[in-house]
Each structure stands twice: as C-alpha cells, then as structure tokens.
Design an enzyme around this catalytic site. Structure first.
Site, PDB file in Angstrom:
ATOM      1  N   ARG A   1       0.835  -1.214   0.000  1.00  0.00           N
ATOM      2  CA  ARG A   1       0.000   0.000   0.000  1.00  0.00           C
ATOM      3  C   ARG A   1       0.867   1.261   0.000  1.00  0.00           C
ATOM      4  O   ARG A   1       0.460   2.311  -0.460  1.00  0.00           O
ATOM      5  CB  ARG A   1      -0.949  -0.008   1.205  1.00  0.00           C
ATOM      6  CG  ARG A   1      -2.101  -1.011   1.041  1.00  0.00           C
ATOM      7  CD  ARG A   1      -3.219  -0.770   2.035  1.00  0.00           C
ATOM      8  NE  ARG A   1      -2.771  -0.956   3.405  1.00  0.00           N
ATOM      9  CZ  ARG A   1      -2.809  -2.120   4.067  1.00  0.00           C
ATOM     10  NH1 ARG A   1      -3.276  -3.211   3.474  1.00  0.00           N
ATOM     11  NH2 ARG A   1      -2.390  -2.191   5.311  1.00  0.00           N
TER      12      ARG A   1
ATOM     13  N   ASN B   1      -3.766 -19.067  12.805  1.00  0.00           N
ATOM     14  CA  ASN B   1      -3.111 -19.944  13.786  1.00  0.00           C
ATOM     15  C   ASN B   1      -3.860 -19.983  15.119  1.00  0.00           C
ATOM     16  O   ASN B   1      -3.897 -21.019  15.775  1.00  0.00           O
ATOM     17  CB  ASN B   1      -1.610 -19.640  13.955  1.00  0.00           C
ATOM     18  CG  ASN B   1      -1.299 -18.174  13.937  1.00  0.00           C
ATOM     19  OD1 ASN B   1      -2.204 -17.342  14.000  1.00  0.00           O
ATOM     20  ND2 ASN B   1      -0.022 -17.856  13.849  1.00  0.00           N
ATOM     21  N   CYS B   2      -4.479 -18.863  15.504  1.00  0.00           N
ATOM     22  CA  CYS B   2      -5.231 -18.868  16.767  1.00  0.00           C
ATOM     23  C   CYS B   2      -6.517 -19.693  16.672  1.00  0.00           C
ATOM     24  O   CYS B   2      -7.127 -20.013  17.688  1.00  0.00           O
ATOM     25  CB  CYS B   2      -5.580 -17.447  17.192  1.00  0.00           C
ATOM     26  SG  CYS B   2      -4.127 -16.412  17.425  1.00  0.00           S
TER      27      CYS B   2
ATOM     28  N   PRO C   1      22.098  -3.974   9.409  1.00  0.00           N
ATOM     29  CA  PRO C   1      21.158  -2.880   9.114  1.00  0.00           C
ATOM     30  C   PRO C   1      20.166  -3.183   7.991  1.00  0.00           C
ATOM     31  O   PRO C   1      19.154  -2.515   7.878  1.00  0.00           O
ATOM     32  CB  PRO C   1      22.078  -1.715   8.741  1.00  0.00           C
ATOM     33  CG  PRO C   1      23.406  -2.317   8.434  1.00  0.00           C
ATOM     34  CD  PRO C   1      23.494  -3.581   9.226  1.00  0.00           C
ATOM     35  N   ASN C   2      20.447  -4.190   7.165  1.00  0.00           N
ATOM     36  CA  ASN C   2      19.515  -4.532   6.086  1.00  0.00           C
ATOM     37  C   ASN C   2      18.528  -5.630   6.475  1.00  0.00           C
ATOM     38  O   ASN C   2      17.709  -6.044   5.663  1.00  0.00           O
ATOM     39  CB  ASN C   2      20.294  -4.976   4.838  1.00  0.00           C
ATOM     40  CG  ASN C   2      21.219  -3.892   4.361  1.00  0.00           C
ATOM     41  OD1 ASN C   2      20.817  -2.747   4.188  1.00  0.00           O
ATOM     42  ND2 ASN C   2      22.500  -4.242   4.212  1.00  0.00           N
ATOM     43  N   ILE C   3      18.666  -6.108   7.690  1.00  0.00           N
ATOM     44  CA  ILE C   3      17.789  -7.197   8.136  1.00  0.00           C
ATOM     45  C   ILE C   3      16.948  -6.732   9.330  1.00  0.00           C
ATOM     46  O   ILE C   3      17.482  -6.228  10.317  1.00  0.00           O
ATOM     47  CB  ILE C   3      18.602  -8.457   8.520  1.00  0.00           C
ATOM     48  CG1 ILE C   3      19.521  -8.865   7.356  1.00  0.00           C
ATOM     49  CG2 ILE C   3      17.669  -9.598   8.907  1.00  0.00           C
ATOM     50  CD1 ILE C   3      20.410 -10.063   7.658  1.00  0.00           C
TER      51      ILE C   3
ATOM     52  N   GLY D   1       7.649 -10.004  15.358  1.00  0.00           N
ATOM     53  CA  GLY D   1       6.819 -11.138  15.776  1.00  0.00           C
ATOM     54  C   GLY D   1       7.377 -11.917  16.956  1.00  0.00           C
ATOM     55  O   GLY D   1       8.191 -11.412  17.730  1.00  0.00           O
ATOM     56  N   ASP D   2       6.932 -13.152  17.071  1.00  0.00           N
ATOM     57  CA  ASP D   2       7.234 -13.970  18.245  1.00  0.00           C
ATOM     58  C   ASP D   2       8.727 -14.259  18.416  1.00  0.00           C
ATOM     59  O   ASP D   2       9.152 -14.677  19.494  1.00  0.00           O
ATOM     60  CB  ASP D   2       6.507 -15.320  18.152  1.00  0.00           C
ATOM     61  CG  ASP D   2       4.999 -15.170  18.229  1.00  0.00           C
ATOM     62  OD1 ASP D   2       4.532 -14.021  18.394  1.00  0.00           O
ATOM     63  OD2 ASP D   2       4.292 -16.179  18.128  1.00  0.00           O
TER      64      ASP D   2
ATOM     65  N   TYR E   1     -23.301   2.653  29.839  1.00  0.00           N
ATOM     66  CA  TYR E   1     -24.216   1.919  30.708  1.00  0.00           C
ATOM     67  C   TYR E   1     -25.653   2.005  30.215  1.00  0.00           C
ATOM     68  O   TYR E   1     -26.209   3.085  30.056  1.00  0.00           O
ATOM     69  CB  TYR E   1     -24.139   2.429  32.149  1.00  0.00           C
ATOM     70  CG  TYR E   1     -25.315   1.975  32.986  1.00  0.00           C
ATOM     71  CD1 TYR E   1     -25.691   0.639  33.003  1.00  0.00           C
ATOM     72  CD2 TYR E   1     -26.077   2.885  33.718  1.00  0.00           C
ATOM     73  CE1 TYR E   1     -26.793   0.210  33.732  1.00  0.00           C
ATOM     74  CE2 TYR E   1     -27.168   2.473  34.452  1.00  0.00           C
ATOM     75  CZ  TYR E   1     -27.536   1.138  34.454  1.00  0.00           C
ATOM     76  OH  TYR E   1     -28.630   0.722  35.158  1.00  0.00           O
TER      77      TYR E   1
END
Lengths: 548, 548
Positions: free
Chosen positions: B21, B41-42, B271-273, B277-278, B421
């Site tokens: 995008r 996965n969940c 620096p390029n990597i 995530g987990d 409420y």
C-alpha cells in the site's frame, strides 16, 4: 452532625451509603418525595415488556435493608418543599405533616424532570405518560391492563423513547415513534442513527422523523403535517431538564439551562449546600465548558465524591465525557465524547473516519458486523469522540475509546493498544486498532477521504466514481453513475481511468477502496476515498442507488 | 527495490500488505516454509471439534488473492535455509530446487516453535503432536479419524493446551491435561487460574497439576509420580521459543532466551535485516525490560510498523504489555500487564484487590458473576496488572484495564472512567470503577485487607474471624472457626467481639465485609478485611471449609 440528602436514587443514595462507611456517628437523613429509594430508573422501560419480569427487581435496595445495613434514616413520600438556608433547615411535607428539619450539610440530588411541552390536549387525557419513576411505569402498566390499548405512540426518539418503543412493541402493541429532529438518538450523528431507525422499522415500529406532535386527541395524535396517528397510549420522552425548583426558590445560584451551579467540590453558592447528579452542570472533559450530562454513571460517582468531600477527603469533580449506549432490538448504539453536530457548533477542526469490521475474527462462527466512527484532529491527533453500532461488542469498543479519550490518548496511540484476543473475543487487529490506522492514514496524508455528505457535490463537480468491488456486488446494488473495476483488475485497467478528473474510490465499507486509492495515487492520479463506503452512503441516500 | 519477507503469517503478512500500500514499485517476496500463508493460527484448536466447521475457514487469505490484490510474490513450501548477509541474499529450498534470492531489505518473521522436551518415548510414536500450523492440525484430525482414539492427554496447561483439551473433549474424547506447574494458565495467578481448572474439571476434563510426563508409551503416558494415564493421542503444548536458527546461523545478535535482538526500529545487528513477531524480544511497557511476548496482536502491529519504517515513515516499537484471553468452556480468563508472580520476581511493592460483581446490572435478566484482580502500587497508584474471569464481559473489562495501563492511568483514574451503561450492557458502577474504589480504599487507608494466602497465618496468630453473611449462607458453608454475625446485626452485637484481637471480616466476595470493617474500625477495633472473600479463599483452601 446531621447530613440531609434530598433525593434517594443514584447520586443521593451513593452519597448516603458512602457517608455511612466514612462516618458511623453522623446522622444521615434521606428525603425522597416518591414512594421508593434506590430504584432501577434505567430498568423501567424493560418492565413494561416483562423482559425484567418482576416489579420487585426494579427496587435495587429496600429502605429496611438500607436502614439496618447503613443506619440511614430514609423517609419516602417526603418532599422537601423549602430550604431555609439561613437557618440551615428544610421544610418537609409527608403524607400527614409538614415539618422542619435542621441540617449541618445538605446534599441536593433531585435529578431531572421530564420536559412536558405545551401541546394542545397534552393535559386533557389520562393516556399520556412520561417515564421517570416506578409510579409512572405502574401507571402505564395499569393503563394497558385496564384499557383496550392497541396503538401506542412514543414522542421523542432519545434513549428512553427508543427503549419504550421496543418494550411496548414486545408487549404486542402497534408502536409509532415521532421525533421532531431529522434523526433519532441525538448523541449519535445522523448517518449512524439512521441504522437505529432502520432496525426499529425492520422490527415493525413506525418511525416518523422531522415531525412534531401538534395535538393530542382521545385516540390519535395529530402531527404538524396534519397526519393523524392512532394512539390509545402516548409516551412522552422529549427530554429532561434539571429539577431546580428548590434551589431556585432558595436563591441558590443557577448555571446553564437552569442547572444548579456548583464548584468542583459540588458546593453550591451556599457553602452548606451541595448538589450532585442530573440537576447540576459539569465541565465537559474535552471542551472544559459547562454542560448537562444526565447519566447514571456520573451521578453515582458524584454522590460518592460529595460524601468524601463532606468527610474531609480531598476529591474534586473532574468533569464528564458523556458515554452512552442503548439497545435497539438486536443492535447496540453507543457514543462517547463530542459528535459531529457538537464539533460543528464549537467550530472545531476535525476529521472523520468510519470503519466496518466484525466483532470477532470473521473465521470464527457468528462473527457480526459493526461500524464505528471516530472524530479527531488531524494535526494534533486529539480524539474528540466516537460512535458505533452493531450486534455484539459495541459496548467494549466504546468503553475502550471512552477510556482513551479520558486518558488523552491520541490517534497515534490507538494502534498501540493491546487488546485481548482469542478467536471468540476479538481480532489481532481490533476495531480500535483499525480506527487508529485509518485515522493515521488521514493524518499522514496517505489517504484523502470524502464523507457521504460530500459525494454528490464532488460528482456534480465532475469527479469519476470508481466502485472497486467485484462485479456481482456491483450488479446487486451500487451508487448510480459509478464505474466498476474490481480491485483485483485495477492495476491492469489503469488506462480506463481519466487522468484529468478526481477519482473517488468506493466499496462496501471503505477498506478495499482505500487499497485502490493507494494504487491509483501512486500512479499519479488525483484520488479520494469514500469514507465508510456504501454502508454509510447507501443508507443516507437510498434514492441514489441503482442495480444493473 | 526487492523486499524479502521470511514467514507469511501475522507479522510477515502484515508487513507485506502494508508495504504494497505504501509502495507500488517495490518487489515484495514472501517466503513461507509451510504450505499456507495468512492462516488462522489462533483458530487451529477450534477446527478439531468443528466449532470452526470448515477447513477453508482457517485460511484467511489465499495466495491467489494476495497476489492479485497486493501483487505479492508469495512462495509457499519455500524454506529459507541460509542468509548471506554480506551478499544480501537468502538461500531458498523449495520442493524442487535450492536457489539464491537477493534482497535490498530482509524481514524475518519466523515466529516461535514448540518446545519439545527430551522425554523418553517422545520421538518414538506417531500419536504425539504439537499444534503450530495447518499441517499439524490436519495430522491430529487424520489421526483421530483413522485410529481408535478414546483417550487424549494434553501436556501443558497454557492457552493452546486448554483450548485443545476443550476441543478434544467436545469431539467426544476422554481428555486429561497434565501441567508441571502448580497451576494452569501461567499469565494468571494461582487463585484466579484455579477457577479455570474448576471449569475444566466440571466439564469432565481430568486436570493434573504439579506433575510432569516422564515417559510416553504406546497407549499411556507415565507421570513423574509413577501414575499411568491412558492416552491414544498426546498433544504437546509445553510452550514456545523463538525460531532463531536462521538468525543465529547468520551471526545476527541474539537477545534474551534466544530471541532475535532488534532495536526500536526492528533492525537487527545487520542494518539490512529486520525482524518482527514472536521471534524478537520487546520492551515490556511497565518494566521497560526485555521480554518475550508471543501474541498475535503485537506481531501484527510490528509487521505494519516495520513496513512503515522501511518505507521511510517514522515509527518505533513502543513495547508490549501482553494482554491475553482464553475461553475455557463457558468462562473467559484474561490478563494484562504484570501478575503477582512477576511482581514478586521483580521485587516490586504492590497491593492486591479482588472484586466480584456482575457483568451487567443484577436486576437485568441473565446477569452473570465475574471476578477481577487488580495489582497496583499503594503510594503512586500505578497499575501493574489485572486479571479476570467470568461468563460474559471479561474481554471488555480487561481491554479497558489494558488501555488504562498503556495510558499510564492510576487507580485514582479508574473511578473517573465513564463507561457505557444501559441495563443490558453494564452498570452505573462498572467493575472498572469498583476496582478503582477498592484500590483507593487501600491507598487512602480506609481499608486494610489480607489476601487468601495470609489468612491461615493470621488465624494462627490469634485473629478472630468474623463472617458477616446471613446465617443461612454461613450454615451452608464457611471457613472453619469463623464466627457469624450478619452485617445487619453487627452494630447491636459489637459487645460480642474481642477488643484485644485482630478481627478479620469476611463474606462471599469481600464487599459486605468491607462495610463491616468500616463499622468496626470506627468503634476502635483492629480490623482487616479478607480480600476477595470466600470466592477466592474457598477455592484455594477447600479443606478449611466447614458446614453447620
């Protein structure tokens, strides 16, 4: 020390019980003009349909229990008719006597009263009711039981009006609802509230907006366009105003719209008299201006806080935000903070995003759609308000947004919120995160959006409307004049688009069309995205929809 | 520019779609060693019982759609076996070939892998499975279909273990769950998690805590106490650890517990990597220390953020809080922030309150109980964490508390939160407000409470245990040795209480007993309140309960 409390519901009873927990020695007298204290005023509409099955359920705490547990001197059917602030006494009228009672501190929690407009016939008939307390609801219930009631008319499309319409419908009556404004549920903006109207209509309620009642007759109500609506029963729920008579008569200073003026310590212009609840004006958490917010949650908090203050604990009224929700048959409609109408009136600069998603991940069974609207400042990221509707989980999202606004989080913080996720409960990218992403895209100029109300003008000025849904969806219903290029094919059909016109991308919700906007923008086209998509525009301008 | 992404689920796929995008021109290659990208996965455990009825539902986005919509070059069954960081290439092995691919930027999103402990027999049998991806769940499903499976054993009582136990039970198997620790659901503290154990047991699961599997056999599992549990099927859900092999082999710097070390821009030591995530360590929002938080919500956010960073938009990893929830049959168990075990390990000073209330006002039908625990600092009011369980509305409250912690609200702010409420959705004094009030009472020294774990000691030291529930409740079940004076009669029976002993007030939830504490304190007695009441203590020490 004797503390006298006028009004025995939300604010008054919270004050009384907290006072007792803080002070075993004080004499605490609660004076309630009605026959009940601590009743469930928010539950009243649900008793008519018997969704709340037992009348006793409406009485949250009985005076006997409050007496023994909290040693409160509760006097029901005891109306305070006068405050003598110089003598520090109140004059009480009960069923038998009129008598004086001295106080060291007086807490006024009289609430708000129903607005009864001066409409022809309004005081002539016994089938016209308002809904403020248990005697009111008993009267409605008895009237239905003892009379041949088939048609009911609710005047006013606020929360109570809508709840009463549903409850009377569930009881088997044919219900009409008349609202003078061009939308129901005033805390919401029109394009959100229209979905509530739709739900009511879908369930069989006759909803009439932009019309007022002009005369009440025995079996009908005449509207200002001359129409007569059948009505054996009329519920007036036009709105409420502060119950200020006592305060006014005593010469206490009043604030906006007849409210009782108090400082941050709930002190009125008389230092021995305090006031809380729907009768006072409060500072709005966002604008810091005086507003009336007649809701149970702030009233309860204020009651507890005034007890703290009288007991010497440092506490102050930090203002209110006005978070509210209402069930409309199968959907919930909720709002917090300022809406677009209020922002326009305040002349604030704001942007809007509408996001549609599901209440939990779409792959888990029974995922239901919901739509939220976020109002924010593009430069500062300040969140002004939010509204939402849907079948499940609307209360959760509005509460997170209300918390965010109170905490002065900005749109930049919404993607950072880590909300609980497992398939039955939400999504890894929750509605809240999505709202933040959508708002950030506007703030960071990745997306230019237009609102439903702006589309017709843009088209008239020559914009090219591009529907990027698949062909089948387009054929089933689309905005007249829209061109269909499904998102999947957009990159290879770029040549079909006019390079000299503004292109407005659209889809069902505004999400696919945002992806399309990004593709087209990067090809050098001038593009705007129809925020909220057909889900918002289509309900507001059904006359502009067509089918293939 | 070519951006190569290793791993096509939460973090990797969020990065890929956001990158597109932002950048129509970039070449975006997603390398996934498994056969599916963007799978749920969940949702995997829920497919076994067919609560998620269709296998296709587990595949959220198909590669074809991702290809056409986002022009992503998705390569499944393509494992990256090596990173040549000097050449900026990866070596890929697919079904047919091994080949190199150059990158300008590389994003590692390899996730976490199941911990497979070295237990006798664990690699010998084909009925032992873990649950990380669709092939895993297919294998379990096929094994059940093709074999006579009657008894299942789940090893490990974390989220996936509990979800698998429920799912296998719903499929008709007799399920045991073995957990080495003395409680299941490690994010929760023991007195909260025990209610989840109870729910499992109540539904028919054989829950065994404080025991480990010591040997796997063909039809049984041997526990470390020598017991043999029947098991035709074993699910290993002992925990996960960062999938760091690629990073480690490439010489990238590692962080705690084998995680891939990244800075706030998700940049590794090369620096390029980048990594998300987990597999990465993050800063904990409260402690600011490195932690592993393997959850879908942060992974998705990180994926999007790394895409922004690579595209030149300013963004940084602001850390994680670790909000989580799990459904255990009819109840939800949720937590956010730090729990008591973590606070103890960190040597933090904290106070605890437990509050039980209903998910909506009790007078509205189907109100269900829920219990929350709040951990906070008494001096600063800082909220460290919260946990809760119940049948409805638990997700809502934990989300509001997670938002509060992220926004650095204190306990003083919780009563100020204005939550939506109406009778079907909440209460004028919501659980959140009640937690704030209870915590403030501690902070402002209106209440001294003791925890369930401290009661026995106090009683041994000679404290007088006072049960202030009504006599019927007391007779039905109470803590042995407790004296019963119902709250209603407390004021007139003060003389029965010993003035020289510490009195511990107790009730079902801690609320009535707090009112009693206030009465007694003001009479000059030394009083402490049993926080959480019987609801907490009774489940932890059932052996100390008696009946009349």
């Amino acid at each position: 020390m004797r503390i006298v409390i006028v009004g025995g519901v939300a604010g008054g009873m919270s004050a009384a019980t907290r006072l007792r927990r803080l002070n075993e020695m004080a004499e605490i007298v609660v004076l309630e003009k009605g026959p009940y204290v601590s009743f469930a005023n928010c539950g009243l509409p649900y008793y008519i349909s018997r969704e709340i099955p037992n009348r006793e359920d409406l009485i949250v705490q009985r005076p006997e229990v409050l007496n023994t547990r909290y040693q409160l001197d509760i006097r029901v059917k005891s109306e305070v008719i006068k405050i003598n602030k110089e003598d520090k006494t109140v004059v009480i009228q009960d069923e038998n006597n009129t008598y004086d009672l001295a106080y060291d501190a007086l807490i006024l929690s009289p609430g708000a009263k129903a607005i009864i407009p001066n409409i022809k016939g309004i005081h002539e008939f016994n089938h016209i009711f308002s809904v403020r307390n248990i005697p009111d609801i008993d009267a409605i219930d008895n009237y239905i039981k003892n009379n041949e009631v088939k048609n009911a008319l609710v005047v006013g499309g606020g929360f109570i009006g809508v709840e009463m319409a549903e409850s009377l419908h569930n009881k088997g009556l044919k219900v009409s609802l008349v609202e003078m404004a061009d939308q129901i549920l005033p805390p919401l903006d029109k394009e959100m509230a229209v979905h509530a109207q739709d739900e009511l209509i879908h369930q069989g309620i006759n909803v009439i907006t932009s019309k007022a009642a002009s005369e009440f007759k025995e079996k009908t109500v005449v509207l200002d366009d001359g129409r007569e609506i059948n009505a054996d029963l009329v519920i007036l729920s036009i709105g409420v105003q502060p119950e200020n008579k006592l305060a006014k008569d005593a010469g206490l200073e009043l604030g906006i719209k007849g409210s009782i003026k108090v400082d941050a310590n709930y002190q009125t212009s008389d230092p021995n008299i305090y006031a809380v609840g729907d009768a006072i004006a409060v500072k709005h958490s966002i604008t810091n201006e005086d507003v009336l917010i007649a809701l149970a949650s702030p009233a309860n908090r204020q009651g507890r806080q005034v007890a703290d203050i009288i007991s010497g604990i440092e506490r102050s009224n930090k203002g209110s935000l006005g978070t509210s929700i209402v069930r409309v048959f199968n959907q919930a409609f909720a709002s917090t903070g300022l809406n677009q109408k209020q922002l326009d009136a305040l002349n604030y600069d704001y942007e809007t995003v509408h996001v549609t998603s599901t209440h939990h991940v779409s792959y888990f069974p029974n995922a239901m759609p919901m739509t939220f609207k976020l109002l924010f400042n593009k430069d500062t990221g300040v969140i002004y308000g939010a509204q939402g509707f849907g079948y499940e989980g609307v209360d959760k999202r509005i509460d997170v947004l209300a918390t965010s606004i109170k905490a002065k989080l900005t749109i930049d913080d919404l993607p950072e919120l880590e909300l609980s996720y497992a398939p039955p409960y939400g999504a890894a990218k929750d509605m809240i995160n999505l709202l933040g992403y959508a708002a950030l895209n506007i703030k960071e100029n990745l997306s230019d959006s237009i609102q439903w109300s702006e589309l017709d003008d843009e088209l008239e000025k020559g914009a090219f409307l591009l529907d990027v849904r698949d062909g089948v969806s387009h054929n089933q219903g689309h905005i007249k004049g829209s061109h269909n290029i499904p998102l999947h094919f957009l990159r290879c059909r770029l040549h079909e688009l006019p390079y000299d016109q503004t292109i407005i991308t659209s889809c069902a919700s505004g999400q696919l069309s945002y992806a399309a906007e990004r593709i087209l923008k990067q090809s050098g086209l001038k593009v705007k995205n129809l925020d909220g998509g057909l889900r918002i525009y289509g309900k507001m301008k059904p006359e502009n929809l067509g089918k293939k």
